[in-house]
Design a protein around this motif. Sequence first.
Motif, PDB file in Angstrom:
ATOM      1  N   GLY A 214       0.846  -1.206  -0.174  1.00 22.49           N
ATOM      2  CA  GLY A 214      -0.023   0.048   0.188  1.00 22.49           C
ATOM      3  C   GLY A 214       0.821   1.263   0.006  1.00 22.49           C
ATOM      4  N   ASP A 216       1.355   5.085   2.214  1.00 26.44           N
ATOM      5  CA  ASP A 216       1.114   6.018   3.243  1.00 26.44           C
ATOM      6  C   ASP A 216       0.989   7.196   2.982  1.00 26.44           C
ATOM      7  OD1 ASP A 216       0.976   6.816   5.767  1.00 26.44           O
ATOM      8  OD2 ASP A 216       3.082   6.542   6.472  1.00 26.44           O
ATOM      9  N   VAL A 217      -0.460   7.758   2.846  1.00 25.33           N
ATOM     10  CA  VAL A 217      -0.604   8.878   1.999  1.00 25.33           C
ATOM     11  C   VAL A 217      -0.870  10.104   3.407  1.00 25.33           C
ATOM     12  CG1 VAL A 217      -2.581  10.173   0.729  1.00 25.33           C
ATOM     13  CG2 VAL A 217      -1.907   7.968   0.361  1.00 25.33           C
ATOM     14  N   HIS A 220      -4.300  10.634   5.280  1.00 29.05           N
ATOM     15  CA  HIS A 220      -4.947   9.391   5.215  1.00 29.05           C
ATOM     16  C   HIS A 220      -4.642   8.465   5.835  1.00 29.05           C
ATOM     17  CE1 HIS A 220      -7.669  10.622   1.830  1.00 29.05           C
ATOM     18  NE2 HIS A 220      -6.708  11.470   1.184  1.00 29.05           N
ATOM     19  N   TRP A 222      -2.226   4.951   6.125  1.00 31.57           N
ATOM     20  CA  TRP A 222      -1.863   3.907   5.186  1.00 31.57           C
ATOM     21  C   TRP A 222      -3.379   3.562   4.679  1.00 31.57           C
ATOM     22  CZ3 TRP A 222       2.291   1.334   3.699  1.00 31.57           C
ATOM     23  CH2 TRP A 222       2.075   0.153   3.272  1.00 31.57           C
ATOM     24  N   VAL A 223      -2.963   3.149   3.165  1.00 32.48           N
ATOM     25  CA  VAL A 223      -3.973   3.044   2.307  1.00 32.48           C
ATOM     26  C   VAL A 223      -3.709   1.595   1.554  1.00 32.48           C
ATOM     27  CG1 VAL A 223      -5.291   3.679   0.029  1.00 32.48           C
ATOM     28  CG2 VAL A 223      -4.427   5.383   1.900  1.00 32.48           C
ATOM     29  N   LEU A 225      -3.590  -1.250  -1.120  1.00 32.40           N
ATOM     30  CA  LEU A 225      -3.430  -1.405  -2.683  1.00 32.40           C
ATOM     31  C   LEU A 225      -3.443  -2.585  -3.026  1.00 32.40           C
ATOM     32  CD1 LEU A 225      -0.662   1.547  -3.463  1.00 32.40           C
ATOM     33  CD2 LEU A 225      -3.603   1.775  -3.252  1.00 32.40           C
ATOM     34  N   VAL A 271      -7.796   8.390  -4.082  1.00 32.69           N
ATOM     35  CA  VAL A 271      -6.879   7.208  -3.200  1.00 32.69           C
ATOM     36  C   VAL A 271      -7.817   6.065  -2.876  1.00 32.69           C
ATOM     37  CG1 VAL A 271      -5.681   6.557  -1.381  1.00 32.69           C
ATOM     38  CG2 VAL A 271      -5.466   8.920  -2.356  1.00 32.69           C
ATOM     39  N   ALA A 272      -9.254   6.363  -2.499  1.00 30.61           N
ATOM     40  CA  ALA A 272      -9.756   5.182  -2.143  1.00 30.61           C
ATOM     41  C   ALA A 272     -10.198   4.159  -3.404  1.00 30.61           C
ATOM     42  CB  ALA A 272     -11.339   5.599  -1.699  1.00 30.61           C
ATOM     43  N   ALA A 275      -7.149   2.392  -4.121  1.00 32.13           N
ATOM     44  CA  ALA A 275      -6.832   1.197  -3.243  1.00 32.13           C
ATOM     45  C   ALA A 275      -7.815   0.166  -3.451  1.00 32.13           C
ATOM     46  CB  ALA A 275      -7.052   1.877  -1.878  1.00 32.13           C
TER      47      ALA A 275
END
Length: 285
Positions: A214, A216-217, A220, A222-223, A225, A271-272, A275
Amino acid sequence: REGTVRQRLAGRVPRRGDGAWDGWLDLPGLDVPPDGLVVSANHRRERWAAISDEFAPQHRARRLEELLADRAGLTVDEAAAVHADTLLRPARDWQARLAGLVVTGPAAQRRDLLLHWDGRMDAGCTAAGAFADLRTTLVRRLAAHPALVDLHADPGLDPIWTPWVQPEPRIALALDRWVAGESPPGVDLDAEIRAARSSRPPSTRPVRGGESHGVDVPGHGWVPLAGDDACVLSSASVPGVTDACWRGPVARLVWDLDDRSASRWTVPDDVATWAAGSVAGLEDR
């Protein structure tokens, strides 16, 4: 809507002569026939050979050909789904290699999880997480193997080139080819895979793919992926160094040549959506 679709490499590339640049390359292009299929995934093709010595492996291109075979055409939404495909084609070679290994106990359970895996690098998939863990552990073992000690020699380059010349990324890049049958000299790859598979503590809980893969945004956190370097949804990490993502599919376009206004493209500002491993949120721009 009418006429010819043309693929062309645009720009200026110096021609390499005997130790020096001596002009400019005549860059290749081609007309695509109406019923033709042209796949370009940064992979090596004969007409691009003069441009570079380094290309991506064939996995993404071959997967695109599979997805587009026998298709008379695609809607924009169908094309978006192709961009979001998470199947890892080398997974079948890993499974064939694992199927021939004799392991017992928790290592056998982890192997069986991978043998029944559909090969998709989805963020919520525990088998994808198990595969990423096995690959990372194996890369680190091979980087420490006596037969590959020369990879640790100082290349004499500026530190800016370290990500390209340190052993782990070079081993990770070659690993799929080795697993498919071309083992490095002096290495018993089956033994290393068994050791990597057995090295995890028995109590290690299953980890979903997105827990380690993933980004780290800021704002946001940790996202998770989906995808992998060899997937069409090419969200790449550096196995053996980190499973965190450092590169992803950006500025992908879907052109509707019949209705230009229906065309869409995507950048990773949602991002969502990214992801979730979906490009269904391609925006009109």
